[in-house]
Design an enzyme around this catalytic site. Structure first.
Site, mmCIF file in Angstrom:
data_model
loop_
_atom_site.group_PDB
_atom_site.id
_atom_site.type_symbol
_atom_site.label_atom_id
_atom_site.label_comp_id
_atom_site.label_asym_id
_atom_site.label_seq_id
_atom_site.Cartn_x
_atom_site.Cartn_y
_atom_site.Cartn_z
ATOM 1 N N LYS A 46 129.041 19.475 51.617
ATOM 2 C CA LYS A 46 130.126 19.665 50.643
ATOM 3 C C LYS A 46 130.604 21.116 50.641
ATOM 4 O O LYS A 46 131.796 21.383 50.700
ATOM 5 C CB LYS A 46 129.656 19.306 49.215
ATOM 6 C CG LYS A 46 129.204 17.872 49.033
ATOM 7 C CD LYS A 46 128.897 17.560 47.570
ATOM 8 C CE LYS A 46 127.679 18.297 47.013
ATOM 9 N NZ LYS A 46 126.395 17.946 47.614
ATOM 10 N N ARG A 51 128.508 15.233 38.637
ATOM 11 C CA ARG A 51 127.262 14.758 39.200
ATOM 12 C C ARG A 51 126.609 13.678 38.335
ATOM 13 O O ARG A 51 125.541 13.199 38.669
ATOM 14 C CB ARG A 51 126.299 15.919 39.312
ATOM 15 C CG ARG A 51 125.957 16.286 40.752
ATOM 16 C CD ARG A 51 125.100 17.504 40.661
ATOM 17 N NE ARG A 51 124.382 17.870 41.806
ATOM 18 C CZ ARG A 51 124.672 18.911 42.577
ATOM 19 N NH1 ARG A 51 125.755 19.606 42.367
ATOM 20 N NH2 ARG A 51 123.859 19.252 43.547
ATOM 21 N N ARG A 73 118.306 25.229 56.080
ATOM 22 C CA ARG A 73 119.480 25.983 55.616
ATOM 23 C C ARG A 73 119.116 27.431 55.272
ATOM 24 O O ARG A 73 118.103 27.703 54.633
ATOM 25 C CB ARG A 73 120.080 25.308 54.389
ATOM 26 C CG ARG A 73 121.212 26.111 53.767
ATOM 27 C CD ARG A 73 122.114 25.279 52.903
ATOM 28 N NE ARG A 73 121.464 24.665 51.766
ATOM 29 C CZ ARG A 73 122.073 23.812 50.945
ATOM 30 N NH1 ARG A 73 123.318 23.456 51.174
ATOM 31 N NH2 ARG A 73 121.422 23.306 49.930
ATOM 32 N N ARG A 90 117.393 29.243 49.865
ATOM 33 C CA ARG A 90 117.462 28.930 48.434
ATOM 34 C C ARG A 90 116.106 28.435 47.961
ATOM 35 O O ARG A 90 115.426 27.715 48.695
ATOM 36 C CB ARG A 90 118.506 27.824 48.207
ATOM 37 C CG ARG A 90 119.910 28.341 48.113
ATOM 38 C CD ARG A 90 120.945 27.236 48.140
ATOM 39 N NE ARG A 90 120.649 26.097 47.271
ATOM 40 C CZ ARG A 90 121.514 25.105 47.034
ATOM 41 N NH1 ARG A 90 122.712 25.128 47.593
ATOM 42 N NH2 ARG A 90 121.194 24.098 46.256
ATOM 43 N N ARG A 147 115.690 16.360 44.086
ATOM 44 C CA ARG A 147 117.159 16.378 44.074
ATOM 45 C C ARG A 147 117.718 15.035 44.539
ATOM 46 O O ARG A 147 118.715 14.541 44.010
ATOM 47 C CB ARG A 147 117.676 17.514 44.963
ATOM 48 C CG ARG A 147 117.475 18.873 44.300
ATOM 49 C CD ARG A 147 117.515 20.012 45.299
ATOM 50 N NE ARG A 147 118.817 20.322 45.819
ATOM 51 C CZ ARG A 147 119.038 21.084 46.893
ATOM 52 N NH1 ARG A 147 118.025 21.604 47.556
ATOM 53 N NH2 ARG A 147 120.255 21.327 47.294
HETATM 54 P P1 AMP Z 1 124.012 22.649 44.611
HETATM 55 O O1 AMP Z 1 124.260 24.054 44.980
HETATM 56 O O2 AMP Z 1 125.283 21.852 44.411
HETATM 57 O O3 AMP Z 1 123.056 21.953 45.550
HETATM 58 O O4 AMP Z 1 123.303 22.674 43.175
HETATM 59 C C1 AMP Z 1 122.051 23.311 42.990
HETATM 60 C C2 AMP Z 1 121.456 22.915 41.662
HETATM 61 O O5 AMP Z 1 122.308 23.342 40.592
HETATM 62 C C3 AMP Z 1 121.282 21.412 41.433
HETATM 63 O O6 AMP Z 1 120.100 20.903 42.012
HETATM 64 C C4 AMP Z 1 121.240 21.358 39.909
HETATM 65 O O7 AMP Z 1 119.996 21.825 39.414
HETATM 66 C C5 AMP Z 1 122.296 22.389 39.545
HETATM 67 N N1 AMP Z 1 123.632 21.775 39.465
HETATM 68 C C6 AMP Z 1 124.691 21.999 40.295
HETATM 69 N N2 AMP Z 1 125.757 21.287 39.939
HETATM 70 C C7 AMP Z 1 125.384 20.571 38.853
HETATM 71 C C8 AMP Z 1 126.041 19.624 38.030
HETATM 72 N N3 AMP Z 1 127.315 19.256 38.254
HETATM 73 N N4 AMP Z 1 125.337 19.084 36.999
HETATM 74 C C9 AMP Z 1 124.071 19.441 36.747
HETATM 75 N N5 AMP Z 1 123.381 20.321 37.491
HETATM 76 C C10 AMP Z 1 124.023 20.882 38.544
#
Ligand code: AMP
Length: 227
Positions: free
Chosen positions: A11, A86, A126, A158, A169
């Site tokens: 994404k 999400r 990553r 990360r 996740r």
């Molecule tokens: P990402 O960078 O999109 O993989 O997001 C990393 C982490 O941020 C996720 O595993 C969640 O803990 C939190 N997070 C990101 N986007 C959301 C969302 N829309 N709703 C809730 N938690 C989020």
């Protein structure tokens, strides 16, 4: 444009390409939360442990954060939401927000699919630079190990890109995020693309789908006009 998909489907990578192409900002809720964490804001401190464990941050907090970001001037011509909504509650909030703010553009939803085993390799391999350039030590390594090709900064992993956090996740994804797809599927502005291809091929597939959705939308406007 909303980009949906499990962790590691690409994404963020696709959003960056599309952002440059359409000259609209990429809004990644994960990036915004990581920024809050770096700045030690109350939201960042509260989100920190949940993120590290691979759990979702509560809807109300994320919705509020998104509302603040969407109110900024650079979103006036549209935007790409990456990693939001999400949950069904976030999707319902976004429907309501777009209606309340009378957003002029239609929402297009692209869902990217990649099989589980490939996602695990993408996530654990990553590496990122502080400015957001993304690498993978198995499939897309930097020219010099540990250093960003673009800006020479040190690459890091990360803290939620571990196998344990990945499993959590994915669990959250199946339980909470997958139901968001049917929410948009019936609305005629939804497309699914296979993400198990090169970055360029996936971008091309997204472009094709956007064109198809656009043609479909103008056809239905014409049909309605002729009635
Ligand atoms: P990402 O960078 O999109 O993989 O997001 C990393 C982490 O941020 C996720 O595993 C969640 O803990 C939190 N997070 C990101 N986007 C959301 C969302 N829309 N709703 C809730 N938690 C989020």
């Amino acid at each position: 444009m909303l980009l949906l998909g499990a962790p590691g489907v690409g994404k963020g990578t696709q959003a960056k390409v599309l952002m440059a192409e359409f000259a609209i900002p990429q809004i990644s809720t994960g990036d915004l939360l990581r920024q809050h964490r770096r700045e030690h804001t109350p939201l960042g401190m509260m989100a920190d442990e949940l993120m590290q464990q691979g759990k979702l941050v509560p809807d109300d907090l994320v919705n509020q954060m998104v509302a603040e970001r969407l109110a900024q001037a650079d979103c006036d011509r549209g935007y790409i939401l990456d990693g939001f909504p999400r949950t069904l509650a976030q999707a319902a909030w976004l429907d309501d927000y777009l209606e309340r703010t009378e957003s002029a553009w239609p929402v297009v939803v692209i869902s990217i699919r990649v099989p589980y085993d490939d996602l695990l390799q993408r996530i654990t391999g990553r590496r990122i630079c502080p400015d957001g350039h993304i690498y993978n030590i198995y499939t897309q390594p930097p020219r010099v190990e540990g250093i960003c090709d673009v800006d020479g900064k040190a690459l890091t992993q990360r803290n939620d890109d571990t196998e344990a956090a990945f499993e959590q996740r994915m669990k959250e994804f199946h339980e909470l995020t997958a139901p968001v797809v049917p929410h948009y599927q019936g609305q005629g502005r939804f497309a699914e693309v296979d993400g198990l291809r090169s970055v360029d091929e996936v971008t091309e597939a997204i472009r094709t789908e956007l064109e198809r959705l656009r043609a479909q939308a103008s056809e239905s406007i014409e049909t309605a006009g002729n009635r």
